[in-house]
Design a protein around this motif. Structure first.
Motif, PDB file in Angstrom:
ATOM      1  N   MET A   1       0.844  -1.205   0.000  1.00  0.00           N
ATOM      2  CA  MET A   1       0.000   0.000   0.000  1.00  0.00           C
ATOM      3  C   MET A   1       0.882   1.259   0.000  1.00  0.00           C
ATOM      4  SD  MET A   1      -3.008   0.931   2.625  1.00  0.00           S
ATOM      5  CE  MET A   1      -4.245   2.123   2.239  1.00  0.00           C
ATOM      6  N   GLY A   2       0.578   2.193  -0.901  1.00  0.00           N
ATOM      7  CA  GLY A   2       1.396   3.397  -1.019  1.00  0.00           C
ATOM      8  C   GLY A   2       1.131   4.388   0.102  1.00  0.00           C
ATOM      9  N   PHE A   3       2.032   5.348   0.254  1.00  0.00           N
ATOM     10  CA  PHE A   3       1.876   6.366   1.299  1.00  0.00           C
ATOM     11  C   PHE A   3       0.821   7.389   0.868  1.00  0.00           C
ATOM     12  CE2 PHE A   3       3.272  10.184   3.651  1.00  0.00           C
ATOM     13  CZ  PHE A   3       3.166   9.663   4.924  1.00  0.00           C
ATOM     14  N   ILE A   4       0.861   7.742  -0.413  1.00  0.00           N
ATOM     15  CA  ILE A   4      -0.210   8.589  -0.968  1.00  0.00           C
ATOM     16  C   ILE A   4      -0.871   7.774  -2.073  1.00  0.00           C
ATOM     17  CG2 ILE A   4      -0.770  10.709  -2.243  1.00  0.00           C
ATOM     18  CD1 ILE A   4       1.633  12.018  -0.920  1.00  0.00           C
ATOM     19  N   GLU A   5      -2.192   7.656  -1.986  1.00  0.00           N
ATOM     20  CA  GLU A   5      -2.893   6.863  -2.998  1.00  0.00           C
ATOM     21  C   GLU A   5      -4.080   7.631  -3.565  1.00  0.00           C
ATOM     22  OE1 GLU A   5      -3.895   2.934  -1.837  1.00  0.00           O
ATOM     23  OE2 GLU A   5      -1.801   2.326  -1.824  1.00  0.00           O
TER      24      GLU A   5
ATOM     25  N   HIS B   1      -7.447   6.858  -5.721  1.00  0.00           N
ATOM     26  CA  HIS B   1      -8.302   5.763  -6.204  1.00  0.00           C
ATOM     27  C   HIS B   1      -9.417   6.319  -7.067  1.00  0.00           C
ATOM     28  CE1 HIS B   1      -6.546   2.573  -3.785  1.00  0.00           C
ATOM     29  NE2 HIS B   1      -6.489   3.429  -2.776  1.00  0.00           N
ATOM     30  N   GLY B   2      -9.282   6.188  -8.347  1.00  0.00           N
ATOM     31  CA  GLY B   2     -10.345   6.603  -9.271  1.00  0.00           C
ATOM     32  C   GLY B   2     -10.750   8.055  -9.105  1.00  0.00           C
ATOM     33  N   VAL B   3      -9.762   8.934  -8.926  1.00  0.00           N
ATOM     34  CA  VAL B   3     -10.071  10.343  -8.662  1.00  0.00           C
ATOM     35  C   VAL B   3     -10.404  11.081  -9.964  1.00  0.00           C
ATOM     36  CG1 VAL B   3      -9.057  12.526  -7.884  1.00  0.00           C
ATOM     37  CG2 VAL B   3      -8.692  10.448  -6.558  1.00  0.00           C
ATOM     38  N   SER B   4     -11.521  11.791  -9.917  1.00  0.00           N
ATOM     39  CA  SER B   4     -11.925  12.631 -11.047  1.00  0.00           C
ATOM     40  C   SER B   4     -12.254  14.016 -10.528  1.00  0.00           C
ATOM     41  CB  SER B   4     -13.176  12.074 -11.731  1.00  0.00           C
ATOM     42  OG  SER B   4     -12.912  10.797 -12.253  1.00  0.00           O
ATOM     43  N   LYS B   5     -12.101  15.001 -11.406  1.00  0.00           N
ATOM     44  CA  LYS B   5     -12.484  16.363 -11.033  1.00  0.00           C
ATOM     45  C   LYS B   5     -13.075  17.076 -12.241  1.00  0.00           C
ATOM     46  CE  LYS B   5     -12.834  20.119  -8.648  1.00  0.00           C
ATOM     47  NZ  LYS B   5     -13.756  20.198  -7.500  1.00  0.00           N
ATOM     48  N   SER B   6     -14.260  17.618 -12.040  1.00  0.00           N
ATOM     49  CA  SER B   6     -14.908  18.379 -13.113  1.00  0.00           C
ATOM     50  C   SER B   6     -15.206  19.779 -12.618  1.00  0.00           C
ATOM     51  CB  SER B   6     -16.220  17.725 -13.519  1.00  0.00           C
ATOM     52  OG  SER B   6     -15.982  16.415 -13.952  1.00  0.00           O
ATOM     53  N   PHE B   7     -15.037  20.758 -13.497  1.00  0.00           N
ATOM     54  CA  PHE B   7     -15.478  22.126 -13.223  1.00  0.00           C
ATOM     55  C   PHE B   7     -16.616  22.387 -14.204  1.00  0.00           C
ATOM     56  CE2 PHE B   7     -10.984  22.098 -11.989  1.00  0.00           C
ATOM     57  CZ  PHE B   7     -11.081  22.576 -10.697  1.00  0.00           C
ATOM     58  N   GLY B   8     -17.831  22.327 -13.706  1.00  0.00           N
ATOM     59  CA  GLY B   8     -18.995  22.418 -14.592  1.00  0.00           C
ATOM     60  C   GLY B   8     -18.985  21.222 -15.520  1.00  0.00           C
ATOM     61  N   LYS B   9     -19.034  21.498 -16.826  1.00  0.00           N
ATOM     62  CA  LYS B   9     -19.061  20.394 -17.790  1.00  0.00           C
ATOM     63  C   LYS B   9     -17.657  19.950 -18.177  1.00  0.00           C
ATOM     64  CE  LYS B   9     -23.516  21.518 -19.853  1.00  0.00           C
ATOM     65  NZ  LYS B   9     -24.180  22.171 -20.971  1.00  0.00           N
ATOM     66  N   ASN B  10     -16.671  20.697 -17.702  1.00  0.00           N
ATOM     67  CA  ASN B  10     -15.296  20.428 -18.104  1.00  0.00           C
ATOM     68  C   ASN B  10     -14.617  19.448 -17.137  1.00  0.00           C
ATOM     69  OD1 ASN B  10     -12.817  20.645 -19.332  1.00  0.00           O
ATOM     70  ND2 ASN B  10     -12.289  22.568 -18.326  1.00  0.00           N
ATOM     71  N   THR B  11     -14.357  18.249 -17.604  1.00  0.00           N
ATOM     72  CA  THR B  11     -13.676  17.258 -16.756  1.00  0.00           C
ATOM     73  C   THR B  11     -12.165  17.422 -16.927  1.00  0.00           C
ATOM     74  OG1 THR B  11     -15.531  15.773 -16.988  1.00  0.00           O
ATOM     75  CG2 THR B  11     -13.480  14.791 -16.213  1.00  0.00           C
TER      76      THR B  11
ATOM     77  N   VAL C   1      -9.722  16.055 -14.558  1.00  0.00           N
ATOM     78  CA  VAL C   1      -9.001  14.838 -14.141  1.00  0.00           C
ATOM     79  C   VAL C   1      -9.976  13.673 -14.270  1.00  0.00           C
ATOM     80  CG1 VAL C   1      -7.794  13.693 -12.242  1.00  0.00           C
ATOM     81  CG2 VAL C   1      -7.502  16.142 -12.579  1.00  0.00           C
ATOM     82  N   ARG C   2      -9.508  12.592 -14.901  1.00  0.00           N
ATOM     83  CA  ARG C   2     -10.418  11.478 -15.203  1.00  0.00           C
ATOM     84  C   ARG C   2      -9.947  10.178 -14.574  1.00  0.00           C
ATOM     85  NH1 ARG C   2     -12.819  13.247 -20.308  1.00  0.00           N
ATOM     86  NH2 ARG C   2     -11.791  15.205 -20.764  1.00  0.00           N
ATOM     87  N   ASN C   3     -10.685   9.719 -13.602  1.00  0.00           N
ATOM     88  CA  ASN C   3     -10.522   8.372 -13.049  1.00  0.00           C
ATOM     89  C   ASN C   3      -9.038   7.997 -12.858  1.00  0.00           C
ATOM     90  OD1 ASN C   3     -11.612   6.000 -12.106  1.00  0.00           O
ATOM     91  ND2 ASN C   3     -11.470   4.970 -14.097  1.00  0.00           N
ATOM     92  N   LEU C   4      -8.373   8.779 -12.043  1.00  0.00           N
ATOM     93  CA  LEU C   4      -6.922   8.649 -11.872  1.00  0.00           C
ATOM     94  C   LEU C   4      -6.587   7.675 -10.744  1.00  0.00           C
ATOM     95  CD1 LEU C   4      -4.850  10.601 -13.401  1.00  0.00           C
ATOM     96  CD2 LEU C   4      -4.459  11.532 -11.152  1.00  0.00           C
ATOM     97  N   PHE C   5      -5.680   6.769 -11.034  1.00  0.00           N
ATOM     98  CA  PHE C   5      -5.164   5.852 -10.009  1.00  0.00           C
ATOM     99  C   PHE C   5      -3.664   6.089  -9.889  1.00  0.00           C
ATOM    100  CE2 PHE C   5      -9.092   3.872 -11.173  1.00  0.00           C
ATOM    101  CZ  PHE C   5      -9.546   3.274 -10.004  1.00  0.00           C
TER     102      PHE C   5
ATOM    103  N   ARG D   1      -1.897  13.462 -19.551  1.00  0.00           N
ATOM    104  CA  ARG D   1      -2.508  14.023 -20.758  1.00  0.00           C
ATOM    105  C   ARG D   1      -4.022  13.894 -20.653  1.00  0.00           C
ATOM    106  NH1 ARG D   1      -2.650  10.903 -26.364  1.00  0.00           N
ATOM    107  NH2 ARG D   1      -3.330  12.578 -27.711  1.00  0.00           N
ATOM    108  N   ASN D   2      -4.736  14.950 -20.932  1.00  0.00           N
ATOM    109  CA  ASN D   2      -6.207  14.966 -20.886  1.00  0.00           C
ATOM    110  C   ASN D   2      -6.753  14.396 -19.577  1.00  0.00           C
ATOM    111  OD1 ASN D   2      -6.261  16.047 -23.418  1.00  0.00           O
ATOM    112  ND2 ASN D   2      -6.510  14.071 -24.450  1.00  0.00           N
ATOM    113  N   GLY D   3      -6.134  14.746 -18.465  1.00  0.00           N
ATOM    114  CA  GLY D   3      -6.628  14.324 -17.159  1.00  0.00           C
ATOM    115  C   GLY D   3      -6.323  12.893 -16.783  1.00  0.00           C
ATOM    116  N   LYS D   4      -5.471  12.232 -17.568  1.00  0.00           N
ATOM    117  CA  LYS D   4      -5.123  10.839 -17.270  1.00  0.00           C
ATOM    118  C   LYS D   4      -3.615  10.682 -17.219  1.00  0.00           C
ATOM    119  CE  LYS D   4      -9.017   8.379 -19.268  1.00  0.00           C
ATOM    120  NZ  LYS D   4      -9.457   7.538 -20.346  1.00  0.00           N
ATOM    121  N   ILE D   5      -3.185   9.624 -16.526  1.00  0.00           N
ATOM    122  CA  ILE D   5      -1.760   9.326 -16.555  1.00  0.00           C
ATOM    123  C   ILE D   5      -1.500   8.465 -17.786  1.00  0.00           C
ATOM    124  CG2 ILE D   5       0.131   8.096 -15.391  1.00  0.00           C
ATOM    125  CD1 ILE D   5      -1.088   8.999 -12.727  1.00  0.00           C
TER     126      ILE D   5
END
Lengths: 371, 265
Positions: free
Chosen positions: A1-5, A7-17, A19-23, A208-212
């Motif tokens: 288990m990592g120190f910082i993890e 899990h499926g983190v996403s962030k949208s500002f209005g309709k603009n996503t 960060v997309r499902n980041l692990f 790139r485009n909110g993904k690793i």
């Protein structure tokens, strides 16, 4: 288990996503850089870890605890900002001691800890100066000391060197790495500068485009890029559109040229691909050198020569294809001229095959208009 | 080239002298007129009359009191609002800026009648309370306080400083009192002295709400006497410039103001 993890983190500002499902999993004491162009989501991801943005979905764990909804003041994560963010009304000493004072540390302990930090950043004689009396590099060193004085669980740096000039940037990035290694502090570093990320990081996450797009050591990212975007984002690259003509023997064609590769091209017969070769993998063919079955030889002409100091970059034309070649500068040798005929060689191991249907980061394709 | 440069320089001096004359000739004339209280000689007799009048001190003290209340209420209301808007609701900023122009557009007489009409009857019968006058003064001072504070907030990187303080564990109290307000000292001083100057000279609200303020006193003196109004005008002018000088002196010692040497790398 990592120190910082993450899990499926996403962030949208209005309709603009953004960060997309980041692990992501960052180990304790590791130095990980988020690298990518503008708008790739790297700063937003860092700000979510710091607590300045709340994820739209997913979880952020620090030291095993879910901090997704914990306010930044309660996360105990040190943050260094692009424009230093020193408090203008406080001296260097007071800036560094601010977090300790907030934490209720005794005056004597604050004094001691601030002195340690000043020694760490080699700025003891500047303790009583105000931020406006310091240069950009000095201000950023103070900001770094201020962030680590509170002994945070991790250090987050948001493009800390981008406002500084080139020489100071190089010196300060070495200082940051040295301090990070000395303290063994888990660090996440955001940058758009690939050289900076390569020189400082244990691992790089190319975004790139909110993904690793790819995560790996600088060596892996540079030498074994997973996508043409990563390949072209890191360093200079010859990115050529090719067609597989002999899948069994790893042979592709570019126009009338046939090139050998060491890649596995199973089930790709007659399919379009992208062939990548780093400019430093090419060299002028020496008639005395034996040409083996694993070597590609191309004959063409010199198009332009760019003198870059320690290296010389040649742009050469092979039929309709243009390619870069980088050689170390040698004052004893005379540079060829535009139009001179040349032969270059490169091994088949230097060629890497990537899927054809991807967009590249810098579009360093072998086309005339871009060279 | 040299002739052109000399010509431009001479023209600049001409404009400067004209500007200073435009500003100082009426002032000097008023001052000289204020010294003519005694026939045939220049004297400060008009000033003596002003200071000897018990209404001068009474009205001035009242307005001073009101200005202190106005400043306190105004700052308590407007400073956190301006900070919050800059930090969290930047989209609302144009709307607030529009509101801040309202006191310039709506005449004070309309405000005064609005206040009287709204607060004359129970349960909010406040017409006889100085709180209503202070409320009116806060409305009139709103543009000065808001714009001073907003300018101050724009000059510091509010968002990043707040985030830096948060990342160091600071709560909103610490952020406000240890980080933001100390960096807004000049802006706060401007807001305070502009409010003070506005309230001290304000006429309409004080007259219509029937309070013995300094503004109506000055108007009364100006209507009935000859040399004393000139003396009062000079005194008001000195008070305003005194306030501005205090802002300058106090802000000179503010740490972080960019007046010092640059550092080395």
């Amino acid at each position: 288990m990592g120190f910082i993890e993450l899990h499926g983190v996403s962030k949208s500002f209005g309709k603009n996503t953004v960060v997309r499902n980041l692990f992501l999993s960052v180990e304790k004491g590791e130095f990980v850089s988020f690298l990518g162009g503008s708008g790739c989501g790297k700063t937003t991801t860092l700000r979510m870890i710091a607590g300045f943005e709340i994820p739209s979905s997913g979880k952020i764990l620090v030291d095993g605890k879910d901090v997704s909804n914990v306010p930044p003041a309660k996360r105990n994560l040190g943050m260094v900002f692009q424009n230093y963010a020193l408090f203008p009304n406080m001296t260097v000493r007071k800036n560094i001691g601010f977090g300790l004072k907030i934490a209720g540390v005794s005056a004597h302990e604050i004094e001691k800890r601030v002195d340690e930090m000043l020694a760490l950043i080699h700025m003891e004689e500047f303790a009583n100066r105000y931020p406006h009396q310091l240069s950009g590099g000095q201000q950023q060193r103070v900001a770094l000391a201020r962030a680590i004085a509170v002994r945070p669980k991790a250090l987050l740096l948001d493009e800390p060197l981008s406002a500084l000039d080139a020489k100071i940037r190089v010196r300060l990035r070495d200082d940051i790495r040295a301090i990070q290694q000395k303290l063994g502090i888990t660090t996440i570093y955001v940058t758009h500068d690939q050289e900076e990320a390569m020189s400082i990081s244990d691992r790089i996450a190319v975004m790139r485009n909110g993904k690793i797009e790819q995560i790996g050591t600088p060596f892996e990212i540079y030498n074994r890029p997973a996508t043409s975007y990563v390949a072209s984002f890191i360093g200079t690259l010859n990115l050529l559109e090719a067609t597989v003509v002999d899948a069994n023997n790893g042979i592709v064609s570019i126009g009338s040229m046939k090139l050998k590769t060491a890649s596995s091209l199973d089930r790709m017969q007659d399919k379009p691909v992208k062939l990548t070769v780093r400019p430093e993998a090419l060299s002028f063919a020496n008639p005395a050198d034996p040409v083996t079955a694993d070597t590609n030889v191309l004959s063409g002409t010199i198009e332009t020569i760019k003198f870059l100091g320690s290296t010389v970059r040649y742009v050469m034309k092979f039929g309709d294809t243009f390619m870069y070649m980088d050689r170390f500068n040698n004052p004893q040798l005379e540079l060829p001229k535009k139009g001179d005929p040349v032969s270059v060689i490169f091994s088949k191991e230097a060629c890497r095959i990537l899927p054809a249907d991807e967009e590249s980061a810098n579009s360093l394709k072998g086309t005339e208009e871009e060279l | 080239m040299s002739n052109g440069k000399t010509g431009r320089k001479a023209l600049s001096w001409v404009w400067l002298v004209l500007g200073l004359a435009y500003f100082f000739i009426p002032l000097i004339s008023t001052f000289l007129f204020s010294l003519k209280g005694k026939k045939g000689v220049l004297s400060f007799v008009a000033y003596q009359h002003v200071f000897a009048d018990p209404n001068f001190l009474k009205t001035f003290t009242f307005s001073l009191q009101m200005s202190i209340y106005t400043i306190l209420v105004g700052l308590i209301l407007i400073v956190p609002t301006a900070i919050w808007i800059n930090l969290k609701l930047p989209k609302v900023k144009p709307l607030i800026e529009l509101f801040s122009l309202m006191p310039f557009v709506i005449p004070p007489v309309v405000l005064a009648f609005g206040l009287i009409k709204s607060y004359a009857r129970p349960p909010l019968a406040l017409v006889s309370s100085p709180a209503l006058l202070v409320a009116g003064y806060v409305v009139i001072s709103f543009p000065y306080i808001y714009r001073s504070i907003d300018t101050g907030l724009t000059s510091i990187d509010l968002k990043v400083l707040t985030e830096a303080a948060q990342s160091l564990g600071a709560g909103w109290g610490s952020i406000l009192f240890r980080v933001i307000l100390p960096n807004l000292r000049t802006a706060l001083l401007s807001a305070i002295f502009l409010t003070f100057a506005t309230v001290i000279g304000e006429l309409t609200l004080a007259v219509l709400l029937a309070w013995p303020a300094f503004g109506p006193y000055m108007a009364h003196v100006g209507r009935d006497l000859a040399y004393e109004p000139a003396a009062l005008a000079i005194l008001s002018f000195m008070m305003t410039w005194g306030s501005i000088s205090i802002i300058q002196i106090l802000s000179r010692g503010i740490p972080g103001s960019r007046s010092n040497v640059g550092g080395l790398h």
